[in-house]
Design a protein around this motif. Structure first.
Motif, mmCIF file in Angstrom:
data_model
loop_
_atom_site.group_PDB
_atom_site.id
_atom_site.type_symbol
_atom_site.label_atom_id
_atom_site.label_comp_id
_atom_site.label_asym_id
_atom_site.label_seq_id
_atom_site.Cartn_x
_atom_site.Cartn_y
_atom_site.Cartn_z
ATOM 1 N N GLN A 133 43.459 42.115 59.370
ATOM 2 C CA GLN A 133 42.444 43.159 59.434
ATOM 3 C C GLN A 133 42.357 43.850 58.084
ATOM 4 O OE1 GLN A 133 43.816 45.680 62.602
ATOM 5 N NE2 GLN A 133 42.778 44.455 64.141
ATOM 6 N N ILE A 134 41.139 44.176 57.675
ATOM 7 C CA ILE A 134 40.944 44.899 56.422
ATOM 8 C C ILE A 134 41.322 46.361 56.649
ATOM 9 C CG2 ILE A 134 39.271 45.673 54.718
ATOM 10 C CD1 ILE A 134 37.784 43.064 55.178
ATOM 11 N N GLU A 135 42.304 46.821 55.886
ATOM 12 C CA GLU A 135 42.750 48.204 56.005
ATOM 13 C C GLU A 135 41.912 49.130 55.127
ATOM 14 O OE1 GLU A 135 46.724 50.613 54.754
ATOM 15 O OE2 GLU A 135 46.998 48.746 55.852
ATOM 16 N N LYS A 136 41.614 48.672 53.915
ATOM 17 C CA LYS A 136 40.876 49.507 52.983
ATOM 18 C C LYS A 136 40.198 48.621 51.949
ATOM 19 C CE LYS A 136 42.510 53.532 51.589
ATOM 20 N NZ LYS A 136 43.325 54.539 50.912
ATOM 21 N N ILE A 137 38.991 49.018 51.541
ATOM 22 C CA ILE A 137 38.309 48.364 50.428
ATOM 23 C C ILE A 137 38.230 49.386 49.314
ATOM 24 C CG2 ILE A 137 36.137 47.380 49.622
ATOM 25 C CD1 ILE A 137 35.683 46.333 52.436
ATOM 26 N N LYS A 138 38.716 49.000 48.127
ATOM 27 C CA LYS A 138 38.732 49.938 47.015
ATOM 28 C C LYS A 138 38.575 49.205 45.705
ATOM 29 C CE LYS A 138 42.582 51.318 45.347
ATOM 30 N NZ LYS A 138 43.681 52.057 44.953
ATOM 31 N N TYR A 139 38.339 49.964 44.644
ATOM 32 C CA TYR A 139 38.224 49.397 43.311
ATOM 33 C C TYR A 139 39.619 49.288 42.709
ATOM 34 C CZ TYR A 139 36.836 48.686 38.492
ATOM 35 O OH TYR A 139 36.685 48.173 37.245
ATOM 36 N N CYS A 140 39.955 48.112 42.204
ATOM 37 C CA CYS A 140 41.258 47.877 41.580
ATOM 38 C C CYS A 140 41.080 47.885 40.068
ATOM 39 C CB CYS A 140 41.818 46.538 42.037
ATOM 40 S SG CYS A 140 43.387 46.117 41.265
ATOM 41 N N GLU A 141 41.807 48.768 39.396
ATOM 42 C CA GLU A 141 41.716 48.852 37.941
ATOM 43 C C GLU A 141 42.343 47.628 37.282
ATOM 44 O OE1 GLU A 141 43.396 52.551 36.738
ATOM 45 O OE2 GLU A 141 41.998 53.702 37.960
#
Length: 72
Positions: A7-15
């Motif tokens: 399951q996708i827990e979080k979608i975020k921008y990765c530096e």
């Protein structure tokens, strides 16, 4: 029979990867015979882990290369 899902827990921008990634969790749901048990978290992964592991610099705990850095 136990059901195991990612399951996708979080979608975020990765530096480190310089793009959006999905932080996923593998969850085991109990069978129908024991419905009162809570789901269990088995493992974590990043959608960009293979690309990050090919780089020279360790990325984060979600890729498995740097347990000291938690991007969440």
């Amino acid at each position: 029979m136990t059901l195991r899902l990612w399951q996708i827990e979080k979608i975020k921008y990765c530096e480190h990867a310089a793009r959006e990634i999905a932080l996923e969790t593998e969850v085991a749901y109990p069978s129908e015979h024991l419905p009162e048990q809570a789901p269990r978290v088995l493992s974590h992964r990043c959608s960009n882990a293979t690309e990050c592991n090919m780089l020279d610099k360790p990325a984060c705990a979600w890729c498995g290369t740097n347990p000291n850095y938690q991007p969440v």
